[in-house]
Design an enzyme around this catalytic site. Structure first.
Site, PDB file in Angstrom:
ATOM      1  N   HIS A  12       0.838  -1.214   0.000  1.00 17.33           N
ATOM      2  CA  HIS A  12       0.000   0.000   0.000  1.00 17.33           C
ATOM      3  C   HIS A  12       0.871   1.262   0.000  1.00 17.33           C
ATOM      4  CE1 HIS A  12      -0.063  -0.613   4.653  1.00 17.33           C
ATOM      5  NE2 HIS A  12       0.943   0.151   4.331  1.00 17.33           N
ATOM      6  N   HIS A  59      -1.309   4.994   9.523  1.00 18.60           N
ATOM      7  CA  HIS A  59       0.053   5.519   9.666  1.00 18.60           C
ATOM      8  C   HIS A  59       0.008   6.845  10.430  1.00 18.60           C
ATOM      9  CE1 HIS A  59       0.128   2.755   6.209  1.00 18.60           C
ATOM     10  NE2 HIS A  59       1.421   2.627   6.378  1.00 18.60           N
ATOM     11  N   HIS A 193      10.629  -3.848   3.621  1.00 16.48           N
ATOM     12  CA  HIS A 193      11.089  -2.452   3.503  1.00 16.48           C
ATOM     13  C   HIS A 193      11.511  -1.898   4.857  1.00 16.48           C
ATOM     14  CE1 HIS A 193       6.784  -1.763   4.417  1.00 16.48           C
ATOM     15  NE2 HIS A 193       6.930  -0.459   4.457  1.00 16.48           N
ATOM     16  N   GLU A 240       4.655  -5.189   8.610  1.00 20.88           N
ATOM     17  CA  GLU A 240       3.319  -5.017   8.005  1.00 20.88           C
ATOM     18  C   GLU A 240       2.799  -6.336   7.410  1.00 20.88           C
ATOM     19  OE1 GLU A 240       3.218  -0.298   6.694  1.00 20.88           O
ATOM     20  OE2 GLU A 240       3.471  -1.782   5.121  1.00 20.88           O
TER      21      GLU A 240
HETATM   22  C1  DHB Z   1       6.382   3.381   2.133  1.00 20.09           C
HETATM   23  C2  DHB Z   1       5.476   3.716   3.136  1.00 20.09           C
HETATM   24  C3  DHB Z   1       4.559   2.776   3.607  1.00 20.09           C
HETATM   25  O1  DHB Z   1       3.607   3.047   4.527  1.00 20.09           O
HETATM   26  C4  DHB Z   1       4.597   1.492   3.129  1.00 20.09           C
HETATM   27  O2  DHB Z   1       3.736   0.600   3.633  1.00 20.09           O
HETATM   28  C5  DHB Z   1       5.503   1.160   2.141  1.00 20.09           C
HETATM   29  C6  DHB Z   1       6.388   2.101   1.656  1.00 20.09           C
HETATM   30  C7  DHB Z   1       7.327   4.360   1.556  1.00 20.09           C
HETATM   31  O3  DHB Z   1       7.279   5.535   1.929  1.00 20.09           O
HETATM   32  O4  DHB Z   1       8.116   3.993   0.680  1.00 20.09           O
HETATM   33 FE    FE Z   2       2.636   1.138   5.300  1.00 15.13          FE
END
Ligand code: DHB
Ligand code: FE
Length: 280
Positions: A12, A59, A193, A240
């Site tokens: 997302h 968030h 990530h 996540e």
């Molecule tokens: C990013 C932010 C998010 O909330 C996520 O789930 C994935 C990537 C980002 O800023 O790259």
């Molecule tokens: Fe996220």
């Protein structure tokens, strides 16, 4: 009886929403990201679910660090699009399914999952980006949405196993609702990530690929992944991925993979997307 007919998971990433809203569909960077959702757009038009139980994380848009529910279920009639600092995304408001949501809250709480009941809530990119990827840019969202928010922002998040078990209870709860509804469960976030610290930018394609495989091949292996393993292998925000396990738990023992998309990078993230059909 209501029934869960399919599960869908997707990243997302907020930048996907910005790119979509600003017409960058054909750009060199974004075209391959969005291409993986073309199959899904055709599929969803045929499936036409009545309600989507959309598992996502807020968030710090609706919940700040002042109040952090572990699991929250949205029982409102509608959910405005959150302003995340640059105005709300130009997408339709999200229409809820309060009767089913209240039934789910009752069933889950009596089943010993202590859900927070939310009667007023703005929803951020965690919920709206998946809707845009799957439905494109309609005047109104074709399905009603029950937001199911999970804390994966502030330690301690729930374990993957707890999330899976919540999905199992969600399946029981949906099946006990006496209206004939086509219900899908979506799990969002990920994949690997890390947005902060010394390892910012971390992406682990091996971890991601195993996770995608095991959603249909060996969910027991996914249920056993610990917080420390998520942190080490998939970065600080890879946690996540536990939200995908709520969706997976809601599909029953066996599933068939109908569609898969994986692309690196989108913003700081590996984009992953699955469509699964329960077969048991
Ligand atoms: C990013 C932010 C998010 O909330 C996520 O789930 C994935 C990537 C980002 O800023 O790259
Ligand atoms: Fe996220």
């Amino acid at each position: 009886m209501a029934r869960i007919t399919a599960g869908l998971s997707t990243s997302h990433v907020p930048a996907m929403g910005v790119a979509w809203d600003s017409g960058q569909q054909d750009s060199q960077y974004w075209a391959p990201v969005f291409a993986g959702y073309e199959w899904t757009k055709k599929w969803i038009a045929e499936e036409d679910p009545d309600v989507i139980i959309l598992v996502y994380n807020d968030h710090a848009s609706a919940f700040s660090l002042e109040m952090i529910p572990t699991f929250a279920i949205g029982c409102a009639d509608d959910f405005p699009i959150a302003d995340e600092g640059w105005g709300p995304r130009p997408v339709p408001p999200v229409v809820g399914a309060p009767e089913l949501a209240c039934h789910l809250a009752q069933s889950l709480i009596l089943d010993e999952f202590d859900m927070t009941i939310v009667n007023k809530m703005d929803v951020d990119h965690g919920l709206s980006v998946p809707l845009s990827m799957v439905y494109g840019s309609p005047d109104s969202w074709p399905a009603k949405v029950i937001p199911l928010a999970v804390n994966v922002v502030q330690y301690p998040p729930p374990t993957g196993e707890r999330c899976y078990q919540l999905g199992v209870a969600l399946r029981r709860a949906v099946q006990a609702f006496d209206q004939d509804l086509n219900v899908q469960v979506w799990g969002t976030g990920g994949m690997s990530h890390q947005l902060q610290g010394a390892r910012a930018g971390l992406i682990n394609q091996e971890f991601d690929s195993r996770f995608l495989d095991n959603m249909s091949q060996d969910v027991h292996a996914l249920r056993a992944i610990t917080h420390l393993e998520y942190l080490r292998e998939s970065g600080s925000e890879g946690i996540e991925m536990v939200m995908w396990l709520i969706m997976r738990g809601a599909l029953g023992d066996a599933v068939e993979e109908l569609h898969r998309h994986y692309h690196v990078p989108a913003s700081n993230t590996a984009v992953g997307h699955l469509v699964l059909r329960p077969t048991s």
